[in-house]
Design a protein around this motif. Structure first.
Motif, PDB file in Angstrom:
ATOM      1  N   ILE A  30       0.719   9.124   9.234  1.00 27.54           N
ATOM      2  CA  ILE A  30       0.025  10.106   8.329  1.00 27.54           C
ATOM      3  C   ILE A  30       0.269   9.946   6.989  1.00 27.54           C
ATOM      4  CG2 ILE A  30       0.009  11.772   9.897  1.00 27.54           C
ATOM      5  CD1 ILE A  30       2.290  13.312   8.747  1.00 27.54           C
ATOM      6  N   GLY A  31       1.004   8.961   6.583  1.00 27.64           N
ATOM      7  CA  GLY A  31       1.092   8.281   5.354  1.00 27.64           C
ATOM      8  C   GLY A  31       1.965   8.995   4.215  1.00 27.64           C
ATOM      9  N   LEU A  32       3.081   9.952   5.101  1.00 25.31           N
ATOM     10  CA  LEU A  32       4.131  10.551   4.167  1.00 25.31           C
ATOM     11  C   LEU A  32       5.158   9.780   3.852  1.00 25.31           C
ATOM     12  CD1 LEU A  32       4.246  14.069   5.932  1.00 25.31           C
ATOM     13  CD2 LEU A  32       3.035  13.545   3.549  1.00 25.31           C
ATOM     14  N   GLU A  33       5.516   8.624   4.855  1.00 26.69           N
ATOM     15  CA  GLU A  33       6.862   7.989   4.583  1.00 26.69           C
ATOM     16  C   GLU A  33       6.461   6.487   5.223  1.00 26.69           C
ATOM     17  OE1 GLU A  33       9.645   6.244   2.866  1.00 26.69           O
ATOM     18  OE2 GLU A  33       9.562   8.371   2.204  1.00 26.69           O
ATOM     19  N   GLU A  34       6.385   5.666   4.511  1.00 28.89           N
ATOM     20  CA  GLU A  34       6.183   4.337   4.919  1.00 28.89           C
ATOM     21  C   GLU A  34       7.467   3.637   5.539  1.00 28.89           C
ATOM     22  OE1 GLU A  34       3.571   2.106   5.604  1.00 28.89           O
ATOM     23  OE2 GLU A  34       2.589   4.080   4.987  1.00 28.89           O
TER      24      GLU A  34
END
Length: 89
Positions: A30-34
């Motif tokens: 979901i793109g919050l933490e890679e």
């Protein structure tokens, strides 16, 4: 005397944490933490009694190592250990 302890139980670093990996995957998706490296644990708050601090600390260590964890796969950390207001009365 009474004391309040806060304890965290986690899987050992050598043990695969499937729940932690699932959370890390969701965070990445979901793109919050890679680069999430999530570990899942359990939090306990206990009230321990003893005639003095040393006795209560020993009791807490026994509770942690004999009841709260599976020593083969888990570790624990005592975050805090404080005398309660009731314990001072």
């Amino acid at each position: 005397m009474k004391f309040r302890a806060k304890v965290v139980v986690k899987l050992k670093n050598t043990v695969k944490d499937a729940k932690g990996e699932a959370v890390s995957a969701v965070l990445k998706r979901i793109g919050l933490e890679e680069a999430a490296n999530t570990r899942i644990g359990k939090f306990f708050e206990l009230e321990i009694s003893g005639k003095d601090r040393l006795e209560a600390e020993k009791k807490l260590e026994n509770i942690c190592s004999e009841v709260l964890i599976n020593p083969v796969v888990e570790t624990y950390e005592i975050l805090s250990f404080e005398e309660t207001a009731q314990g001072r009365a």
